[in-house]
Design an enzyme around this catalytic site. Structure first.
Site, PDB file in Angstrom:
ATOM      1  CB  VAL A  73     -14.365 -16.568   9.389  1.00 29.45           C
ATOM      2  CG1 VAL A  73     -13.002 -16.113   8.847  1.00 29.45           C
ATOM      3  CG2 VAL A  73     -15.444 -15.573   8.988  1.00 29.45           C
ATOM      4  CB  SER A 159       2.387  -4.865  -7.983  1.00 28.06           C
ATOM      5  OG  SER A 159       3.056  -3.629  -7.777  1.00 28.06           O
ATOM      6  CE1 TYR A 172       5.391  -6.924  -4.336  1.00 29.81           C
ATOM      7  CE2 TYR A 172       5.513  -5.098  -5.896  1.00 29.81           C
ATOM      8  CZ  TYR A 172       4.780  -5.874  -5.010  1.00 29.81           C
ATOM      9  OH  TYR A 172       3.450  -5.602  -4.791  1.00 29.81           O
ATOM     10  CE  LYS A 176       2.851  -8.944  -6.078  1.00 26.67           C
ATOM     11  NZ  LYS A 176       1.643  -9.647  -5.592  1.00 26.67           N
ATOM     12  CB  THR A 207      -2.058  -1.523   4.018  1.00 28.28           C
ATOM     13  OG1 THR A 207      -0.679  -1.681   3.633  1.00 28.28           O
ATOM     14  CG2 THR A 207      -2.952  -1.620   2.783  1.00 28.28           C
ATOM     15  CB  THR A 211       2.709   2.211   8.230  1.00 30.40           C
ATOM     16  OG1 THR A 211       1.632   3.020   7.750  1.00 30.40           O
ATOM     17  CG2 THR A 211       3.432   2.960   9.340  1.00 30.40           C
TER      18      THR A 211
END
Length: 275
Positions: A73, A159, A172, A176, A207, A211
């Site tokens: 990774v 989205s 946004y 998108k 996720t 929050t």
């Protein structure tokens, strides 16, 4: 699923947290040998890389065997809003692993703004992170695939807001919707290069980042998630691990010839009404 990413090299922008991290972890469990994850914080990226290596051990004897052989990774710290940074993530991945087989664009700006109160700076941020950065990573990845004469796959996290979105998601939604158009354009342009490019329109997803968004922009309290989930048709928000499994499938050969598809991954149906 069974070793869907066996031997593959994957780059995930936004791979240090939330959905991007879940995708990287799923790819590791499915046999990817090299994964590059991108985030703004170098320290956070290194922690996420360690978590991916550790969790690759899961999944029974087959998972343990893969972990013993090792999933490498690479943690890349990059600000995708800065010129040249998106391309650099692809360059560094190729320098470490020799190639890019699959790319996931999961990084995204999610701050709020309406048509009337969005500043030029906020609009530029959304367009740069949500549209320009994916454009440049896709360009660099496809150039590598064509140079090698090798097939590849790309998945863009888009989205449900691309269908219109809420009034406070104006920049946004614009970015998108642009990414959805780019996804189809690139898929058509490179179908004979055998580069398959698809998009996933995710809905409201649970996720840690969501929050933060709810608390920052909507004054949410500690119980916001329980209330939100209770109001949903399926009794829950979208789950990162479930979305990650879908992403890995679409990146893998098991999704066959599918390209240019923008899939709505949500429990609400655009254009459908109760009355």
């Amino acid at each position: 699923m069974q070793n869907l990413m066996a031997g593959k090299i994957l780059l995930v922008t936004g791979g240090t947290q939330g959905l991007g991290l879940a995708i990287a972890e799923a790819a590791a469990r499915e046999g990817a040998t090299g994964i590059a994850i991108v985030g703004r914080s170098a320290e956070k990226a290194e922690r996420a890389a360690a978590a991916i290596r550790d969790r690759a051990i899961g999944g029974g004897p087959e998972g343990a065997a893969r972990a013993e052989s090792g999933v490498e990774v690479l943690a890349i710290a990059a600000d995708l809003a800065a010129p040249g940074e998106a391309e650099r993530t692809v360059t560094e991945t190729i320098e470490r692993f020799g190639r890019v087989d699959s790319l996931v664009n999961a990084a995204g700006a999610t701050s709020r703004g309406t048509l009337l109160d969005t500043t030029r700076e906020l609009l530029d941020e959304h367009l740069t992170v949500n549209l320009v950065a994916p454009f440049m990573t896709m360009q660099a990845a496809v150039l590598d695939m064509r140079r090698r004469g090798a097939p590849g796959t790309i998945l863009n996290i888009i989205s449900m807001a691309m269908h219109g979105g809420q009034p406070y998601l104006a920049p946004y939604t614009a970015s998108k919707a642009g990414l959805a158009g780019l996804t189809r354009n690139a898929a058509f342009a490179h179908r004979f290069d055998r580069v398959r490019i698809n998009g996933l329109n995710i809905g409201w997803t649970a996720t840690p980042g969501e929050t933060v968004t709810q608390r920052t922009f909507h004054g949410a309290d500690a119980d916001w998630l329980a209330r939100a989930e209770a109001a949903q048709p399926m009794g829950k928000l979208g789950q990162p691990d479930e979305i990650a499994d879908a992403v890995v499938f679409l990146l893998s050969e098991r999704s066959g010839v599918v390209t240019g598809s923008i899939i709505d991954w949500d429990q609400n149906v655009p254009g459908a009404y109760d009355q």
